[in-house]
Design a protein around this motif. Structure first.
Motif, short mmCIF file in Angstrom:
data_model
loop_
_atom_site.label_atom_id
_atom_site.label_comp_id
_atom_site.label_asym_id
_atom_site.label_seq_id
_atom_site.Cartn_x
_atom_site.Cartn_y
_atom_site.Cartn_z
N UNK A 187 0.85 -1.19 0.00
CA UNK A 187 0.00 0.00 0.00
C UNK A 187 0.88 1.25 0.00
N UNK A 188 0.66 2.13 -0.95
CA UNK A 188 1.43 3.37 -1.04
C UNK A 188 0.86 4.37 -0.05
N UNK A 189 1.75 4.90 0.80
CA UNK A 189 1.34 5.89 1.79
C UNK A 189 2.21 7.13 1.68
N UNK A 190 1.56 8.29 1.66
CA UNK A 190 2.29 9.54 1.63
C UNK A 190 2.69 9.95 3.04
N UNK A 191 3.89 10.51 3.17
CA UNK A 191 4.35 11.05 4.43
C UNK A 191 4.36 12.57 4.39
N UNK A 192 5.16 13.17 5.28
CA UNK A 192 5.20 14.63 5.33
C UNK A 192 5.87 15.23 4.10
N UNK A 193 6.70 14.45 3.40
CA UNK A 193 7.40 14.97 2.22
C UNK A 193 7.12 14.15 0.99
N UNK A 194 5.86 13.76 0.78
CA UNK A 194 5.51 12.97 -0.40
C UNK A 194 5.60 11.47 -0.13
N UNK A 195 5.62 10.69 -1.20
CA UNK A 195 5.77 9.24 -1.09
C UNK A 195 7.23 8.89 -1.31
N UNK A 196 7.84 8.18 -0.37
CA UNK A 196 9.22 7.75 -0.50
C UNK A 196 9.30 6.27 -0.15
N UNK A 197 10.11 5.52 -0.91
CA UNK A 197 10.22 4.09 -0.69
C UNK A 197 11.55 3.59 -1.23
N UNK A 198 11.92 2.39 -0.82
CA UNK A 198 13.19 1.80 -1.26
C UNK A 198 13.04 1.31 -2.69
N UNK A 199 14.02 1.66 -3.53
CA UNK A 199 14.02 1.26 -4.94
C UNK A 199 14.09 -0.27 -5.04
N UNK A 200 13.19 -0.83 -5.86
CA UNK A 200 13.15 -2.28 -6.05
C UNK A 200 12.29 -2.99 -5.04
N UNK A 201 11.91 -2.30 -3.97
CA UNK A 201 11.00 -2.87 -2.98
C UNK A 201 9.61 -2.33 -3.26
N UNK A 202 9.31 -1.13 -2.76
CA UNK A 202 8.02 -0.51 -3.06
C UNK A 202 8.12 0.49 -4.21
N UNK A 203 9.31 1.10 -4.37
CA UNK A 203 9.46 2.05 -5.47
C UNK A 203 9.79 1.27 -6.75
N UNK A 204 8.73 0.83 -7.41
CA UNK A 204 8.84 0.05 -8.65
C UNK A 204 7.85 0.60 -9.67
N UNK A 205 8.03 0.22 -10.93
CA UNK A 205 7.24 0.77 -12.04
C UNK A 205 5.74 0.59 -11.83
N UNK A 206 5.33 -0.59 -11.37
CA UNK A 206 3.89 -0.84 -11.21
C UNK A 206 3.27 0.10 -10.17
N UNK A 207 3.99 0.36 -9.08
CA UNK A 207 3.46 1.27 -8.07
C UNK A 207 3.44 2.71 -8.55
N UNK A 208 4.46 3.09 -9.32
CA UNK A 208 4.50 4.44 -9.89
C UNK A 208 3.31 4.63 -10.84
N UNK A 209 3.04 3.62 -11.64
CA UNK A 209 1.91 3.71 -12.57
C UNK A 209 0.58 3.72 -11.81
N UNK A 210 0.49 2.94 -10.76
CA UNK A 210 -0.74 2.90 -9.95
C UNK A 210 -1.00 4.27 -9.34
N UNK A 211 0.01 4.84 -8.71
CA UNK A 211 -0.14 6.16 -8.10
C UNK A 211 -0.56 7.19 -9.15
N UNK A 212 0.08 7.14 -10.32
CA UNK A 212 -0.21 8.14 -11.35
C UNK A 212 -1.60 7.97 -11.93
N UNK A 213 -2.05 6.72 -12.08
CA UNK A 213 -3.41 6.50 -12.58
C UNK A 213 -4.44 7.04 -11.59
N UNK A 214 -4.18 6.83 -10.29
CA UNK A 214 -5.07 7.38 -9.27
C UNK A 214 -5.09 8.90 -9.34
N UNK A 215 -3.92 9.49 -9.52
CA UNK A 215 -3.83 10.95 -9.66
C UNK A 215 -4.58 11.42 -10.89
N UNK A 216 -4.42 10.69 -12.00
CA UNK A 216 -5.11 11.05 -13.24
C UNK A 216 -6.62 10.97 -13.06
#
Length: 466
Positions: free
Chosen positions: A1-30
């Motif tokens: 589950x992507x969760x925003x903190x005080x300075x945006x969404x931050x996550x470890x590359x290859x763990x949560x910061x992956x292409x599918x999550x980036x696309x999911x977040x962006x589709x929700x934003x769109x």
């Protein structure tokens, strides 16, 4: 589950910061933007691993949903992206960055109208939209460029000119300062170097190459990470050393004597300068982990100081509400009335250079002036890792049962605005709060002497058993 903190969404590359999550977040934003009938967006990125590719992945999804994307096709300081949101009169924008986090992190900061960090209402909304995303709609980046749905945008000149117009360039030219800049392998080099050289400063650089590992250091300007800057300022006779974090929204300063100037002192210096030397007027906004020296300065000039939770979105909102002159935080981020509504290390550094030039005083002398008039405050800052079971225990202890230590100094009151902040009757304070950007518990204490600050900090740590 992507969760925003005080300075945006931050996550470890290859763990949560992956292409599918980036696309999911962006589709929700769109989906949110489409419902709000908002059709344009600006995207920038920093020097971190995958930042440029991630910005393209975001663009593909936005373009696939019929949203016009202004793509900043060069490494960009986060404040430049925020400036672009304001300059283009957009409702939303984003920077792909994890700011000052370790090199194995990346993230996305969302900005809203006027160039400010998205508030919790916006990020909560995006999180809710993510729950309902079923399909990702996208157009390959190259095709989106061909169609014009993604347009290359370069705000560099306008951003630089805006800052140049906000500072006294002629005063800086006359001073002919010698400055050493440490971008910490981040993105401030071109912007800050251009401004300072336009002002006829002699500018040298260290740590300016592209290194996604940040030279093995945390890209956060502090007394520990700016060691080389400190040494070279003294050895080679620079008037000032400037360090900026990974995305250039925060700064650290080394004075002419090689002393690290804490961000608390930078805030105090700039507020004092604007009030005393430029005769500007207005209150100051700080977060609850930032020095109360600002309160004293405000009081001395007949102004007010407002305290808000951690997160620059709270500072910018309160600044707008109160028409504050300056707002900032002890981690090194600040902004001035009339500029973007988010923190800008490039602008803050430029204003500090102006201050030295106009007052004809080194930072050490200006700080002496402030301390002589308003008193001296010492702060201790600590950060602690914790296990999941520790967090539950600490939450129960501090928030559910609302227990605090038996301190050596009389307690005046306790605030639960953000974490637990204890105010002492002698004017000092201590706060314990969970970081909104990293899995850390932060304990800050400020008193009228370092010994007292260390004492109450140790009492808090012993009580929390950390």
């Amino acid at each position: 589950m992507i969760k925003f903190g005080t300075g945006g969404w931050r996550a470890i590359i290859g763990d949560e910061f992956v292409k599918t999550n980036i696309q999911l977040l962006t589709q929700a934003l769109a989906n949110k933007m489409i419902k709000e009938e908002t059709k344009s967006f600006v995207i920038g990125y920093d020097r971190r691993f995958l930042s440029d590719r991630s910005a393209q992945w975001m663009s593909e999804v936005l373009a696939g949903n019929g949203i016009q994307v202004y793509f900043i096709n060069r490494i960009a300081p986060t404040p430049m992206v925020m400036y672009s949101v304001k300059a283009l009169n957009l409702q939303y924008g984003a920077a792909v960055t994890a700011s000052h986090n370790p090199a194995d992190y990346n993230g996305i900061k969302i900005f809203t109208e006027g160039g400010r960090d998205a508030g919790k209402d916006v990020t909560d909304d995006i999180e809710h939209y993510m729950e309902d995303v079923k399909d990702i709609q996208l157009i390959p980046f190259d095709k989106a460029l061909e169609k014009g749905t993604v347009m290359i945008y370069n705000p560099f000149n306008d951003y630089i000119d805006t800052i140049i117009n906000l500072v006294d360039l002629e005063a800086i030219k006359k001073k002919q300062l010698k400055i050493l800049l440490d971008p910490m392998y981040g993105v401030s080099k071109t912007s800050l170097q251009t401004i300072l050289m336009t002002a006829r400063c002699e500018v040298d650089l260290i740590h300016d190459r592209h290194d996604t590992l940040f030279g093995g250091r945390l890209p956060s300007p502090s007394a520990k990470t700016l060691g080389r800057l400190k040494n070279e300022v003294v050895e080679k006779g620079y008037d000032l050393g400037i360090g900026t974090d990974g995305d250039a929204d925060r700064l650290g300063i080394i004075d002419e004597k090689g002393n690290f100037i804490h961000p608390n002192a930078i805030m105090a210096l700039l507020y004092y300068y604007l009030l005393k030397y430029k005769n500007w007027r207005g209150p100051v906004v700080r977060n609850l982990a930032t020095t109360h020296l600002l309160d004293k300065i405000a009081e001395g000039f007949g102004e007010s100081c407002y305290e808000v939770p951690v997160g620059f979105k709270h500072i910018s909102s309160k600044m707008e509400e109160t028409d504050a002159l300056i707002g900032g935080e002890s981690s090194g981020g600040l902004t001035i009335r009339g500029h973007i509504k988010g923190k800008d290390g490039v602008f803050a550094a430029s204003l500090l250079v102006e201050m030295i030039s106009v007052t004809n005083k080194h930072l050490s002398k200006l700080l002496d002036d402030i301390h002589e008039q308003f008193g001296k405050f010492d702060m201790v800052e600590d950060s602690f890792d914790f296990k999941v079971e520790d967090k539950e225990r600490l939450l129960n202890l501090l928030y559910t049962h609302k227990k605090i230590p038996e301190f050596s100094y009389e307690v005046d009151r306790v605030s639960y605005m953000d974490g637990v902040k204890v105010f002492f009757k002698n004017g000092g304070w201590i706060i314990a709060r969970f970081s909104g950007t990293e899995p850390l518990l932060r304990v800050f204490a400020e008193m009228d002497s370092m010994d007292k600050a260390k004492q109450v900090s140790e009492e808090m740590k012993a009580f929390l058993d950390i």
